[in-house]
Design an enzyme around this catalytic site. Sequence first.
Site, PDB file in Angstrom:
ATOM      1  N   HIS A   1      -2.128  -1.051  -4.727  1.00 46.75           N
ATOM      2  CA  HIS A   1      -3.510  -0.546  -4.770  1.00 46.75           C
ATOM      3  C   HIS A   1      -3.834   0.495  -4.492  1.00 46.75           C
ATOM      4  CE1 HIS A   1      -5.131  -1.023  -0.356  1.00 46.75           C
ATOM      5  NE2 HIS A   1      -3.753   0.398  -0.890  1.00 46.75           N
TER       6      HIS A   1
ATOM      7  N   SER B   1       1.079  -1.393  -0.399  1.00 50.51           N
ATOM      8  CA  SER B   1      -0.203   0.247  -0.432  1.00 50.51           C
ATOM      9  C   SER B   1       0.998   1.217  -0.084  1.00 50.51           C
ATOM     10  CB  SER B   1      -0.726  -0.233   1.149  1.00 50.51           C
ATOM     11  OG  SER B   1      -2.026   1.485   1.153  1.00 50.51           O
TER      12      SER B   1
END
Length: 246
Positions: A117, A94
């Site tokens: 993501h 992330s």
Amino acid sequence: MTSRKKFWEMKQVADNKSEADVYIYGEIVSYKWDDEDTTASSFLKDLKELGDVNLINLHVNSPGGNVFEGIAISNMIKTHKAYVVAYVDALAASISSVIVAGADKVIMYENSMQMIHNPWSGKVGNAKEFRKMADNLDAIAESSVITYLNKAGEKLTEEKIKQIMDEETWLSAKEALNFGLCDEIYESNQIAASISDELFEKYQHVPENLKQEEKNDEYQIKEERKQIAERAKASAIFYENYIGGM
């Protein structure tokens, strides 16, 4: 048991005051509850205290966290006068992958990973608020796209990185190297990934090997605690029976 680094640590190399080691071994948060948490303000404070260093070895093993805090840290790294080498010791997931992308050089181990993501939010509200939140998330995602593209150069297109983000992609070291998000690969590392069960539930495509490593690590910790408890109990019995208690 494998030795564990502190979640948050920044220190000069003992025999070279112009070089520093930085560890981000936990979540990136917006408020520093204790010394182990990493925030943009705590990162900046400790970075200044390092003084006039020429080389920063940034070791990352993080499941991610607050987007804005992570972007701020990534920009600090990118604009720092020192040459920054980021090591993905196990996992840069992330927003921590954005932090890594801000470094001058990225080194991964054969068994380490990056997870990329789109940002998400747990906002509760009406339809109008959700539409606004969707627009805000798209804008936030663009800042990450820019950071990834700046790192990757010609190896990665905007279309491809957006596809990677849409699909919540877990990149191996070789895949990250091919996309320009890694510059060099070292032999396998023994450090386990730092990711909680709660975060496993939030991510959709967590590789099974990471889940297994976490389970093995938790089992090992429980066994060690059990052994410590048994030794403590045995010591208490010894003191009670032979020394008269404490």
